[in-house]
Design a protein around this motif. Structure first.
Motif, short mmCIF file in Angstrom:
data_model
loop_
_atom_site.label_atom_id
_atom_site.label_comp_id
_atom_site.label_asym_id
_atom_site.label_seq_id
_atom_site.Cartn_x
_atom_site.Cartn_y
_atom_site.Cartn_z
N PHE A 124 0.82 -1.21 0.00
CA PHE A 124 0.00 0.00 0.00
C PHE A 124 0.85 1.26 0.00
O PHE A 124 0.56 2.23 -0.69
CB PHE A 124 -0.94 0.03 1.21
CG PHE A 124 -2.19 -0.78 1.03
CD1 PHE A 124 -2.98 -0.64 -0.09
CD2 PHE A 124 -2.57 -1.70 1.99
CE1 PHE A 124 -4.13 -1.38 -0.26
CE2 PHE A 124 -3.72 -2.45 1.84
CZ PHE A 124 -4.51 -2.29 0.71
N ALA A 125 1.92 1.26 0.80
CA ALA A 125 2.75 2.46 0.91
C ALA A 125 3.39 2.82 -0.42
O ALA A 125 3.46 3.99 -0.80
CB ALA A 125 3.82 2.26 1.99
N ALA A 126 3.88 1.81 -1.16
CA ALA A 126 4.50 2.07 -2.45
C ALA A 126 3.47 2.58 -3.46
O ALA A 126 3.74 3.51 -4.22
CB ALA A 126 5.17 0.80 -2.97
N ARG A 132 0.81 9.60 -5.48
CA ARG A 132 0.93 11.00 -5.03
C ARG A 132 1.93 11.78 -5.88
O ARG A 132 1.75 12.99 -6.10
CB ARG A 132 1.34 11.05 -3.56
CG ARG A 132 0.23 10.66 -2.59
CD ARG A 132 0.73 10.68 -1.15
NE ARG A 132 -0.33 10.33 -0.21
CZ ARG A 132 -1.18 11.19 0.32
NH1 ARG A 132 -1.09 12.47 -0.01
NH2 ARG A 132 -2.10 10.80 1.17
N ARG A 133 2.96 11.13 -6.33
CA ARG A 133 3.99 11.81 -7.12
C ARG A 133 3.78 11.68 -8.62
O ARG A 133 4.60 12.12 -9.41
CB ARG A 133 5.37 11.28 -6.71
CG ARG A 133 5.77 11.80 -5.33
CD ARG A 133 6.81 10.93 -4.67
NE ARG A 133 7.16 11.43 -3.35
CZ ARG A 133 6.40 11.24 -2.26
NH1 ARG A 133 5.27 10.55 -2.36
NH2 ARG A 133 6.76 11.74 -1.09
N GLU A 134 2.68 11.07 -9.01
CA GLU A 134 2.29 10.90 -10.41
C GLU A 134 3.40 10.23 -11.23
O GLU A 134 3.67 10.60 -12.38
CB GLU A 134 1.90 12.25 -11.03
CG GLU A 134 0.69 12.88 -10.36
CD GLU A 134 0.21 14.13 -11.07
OE1 GLU A 134 1.05 14.81 -11.72
OE2 GLU A 134 -0.99 14.43 -10.99
N LEU A 161 -6.69 0.61 -6.88
CA LEU A 161 -5.85 1.27 -7.88
C LEU A 161 -6.67 2.21 -8.75
O LEU A 161 -7.85 2.00 -9.00
CB LEU A 161 -5.17 0.22 -8.77
CG LEU A 161 -4.22 -0.76 -8.09
CD1 LEU A 161 -3.70 -1.76 -9.11
CD2 LEU A 161 -3.07 -0.03 -7.42
N ASP A 162 -6.00 3.26 -9.21
CA ASP A 162 -6.65 4.15 -10.17
C ASP A 162 -6.97 3.38 -11.44
O ASP A 162 -6.20 2.47 -11.83
CB ASP A 162 -5.73 5.32 -10.51
CG ASP A 162 -5.58 6.31 -9.36
OD1 ASP A 162 -6.45 6.32 -8.47
OD2 ASP A 162 -4.58 7.05 -9.36
#
Length: 202
Positions: A124-126, A132-134, A161-162
């Motif tokens: 999840f963290a990755a 967040r950083r696109e 996931l997006d």
């Protein structure tokens, strides 16, 4: 070996494009294994033995047999289609090394988030970091022996996931499988960046 070598390329061949790819994921998910399996050079590894000092800090549940851990990064290289030199940077998986991620991520074309379905929460963290950083990324499910198999749609849903973020299955120990993962992330990153550019820039 199917990777191209610079000394065998004809003089008229176009220059090889260098691309930086990150290999991320939780502790013990197979990042070091993947870099080592696919690299055409001897990989650089910064592994140290687990010690009593890490007990209670490193979450070894599910990977009790693991005796070493990456404390900085893994580094390898592979050439694809005689066109792209992928420089692979395997990130450390433990929380206490996350301060290092911003330095490693600079200039990255894209990333692979390795996942273990027995410990899916560990990635999840990755996923959050790259969203967040696109930074374009794909999720590669490392199919461990004895682990329950899930459809890629189920994994994508579980990780929230997006839409459009690829999920692939792989065996991080196998060169051909790891290579397919890298091809997938390069293709996904290329599509993502092309979509961000305006029509006049394409």
């Amino acid at each position: 070996m199917d990777s191209a070598r610079s000394d065998t390329r004809p003089p008229e061949a176009p220059p090889i494009v260098a691309l930086k790819i990150l290999i991320a994921g939780g502790f013990g998910v197979g990042k070091t294994t993947m870099v080592g399996a696919v690299s055409e050079i001897r990989p650089l590894r910064t592994e140290e033995h687990l010690t009593e000092a890490g007990r209670g800090v490193d979450q070894t549940a599910g990977v009790e047999q693991k005796t070493t851990t990456t404390v900085a990064l893994d580094f390898g290289k592979i050439t694809l289609h005689d066109q792209f030199a992928l420089y692979l940077f395997g990130t450390p998986g433990q929380d206490r090394f996350w301060f290092f991620w911003d330095d490693i991520a600079q200039g990255a074309l894209g990333a692979v988030v390795l996942a273990d379905t027995r410990r899916l929460q560990d990635c999840f963290a990755a996923v959050d970091y790259f969203e967040r950083r696109e930074i374009p990324f794909i999720v590669a499910v490392n199919c461990f022996a004895g682990a329950r198999r899930f459809r890629v749609e189920e994994v994508a849903s579980a990780l929230d996931l997006d839409p459009g973020t690829p999920v692939v299955l792989c065996d991080a120990r196998e060169r051909s499988s790891a290579k397919e993962v890298l091809i997938a992330v390069v293709e996904h990153a290329s599509r993502t960046y092309a979509g961000r550019r305006g029509p006049e820039e394409r």
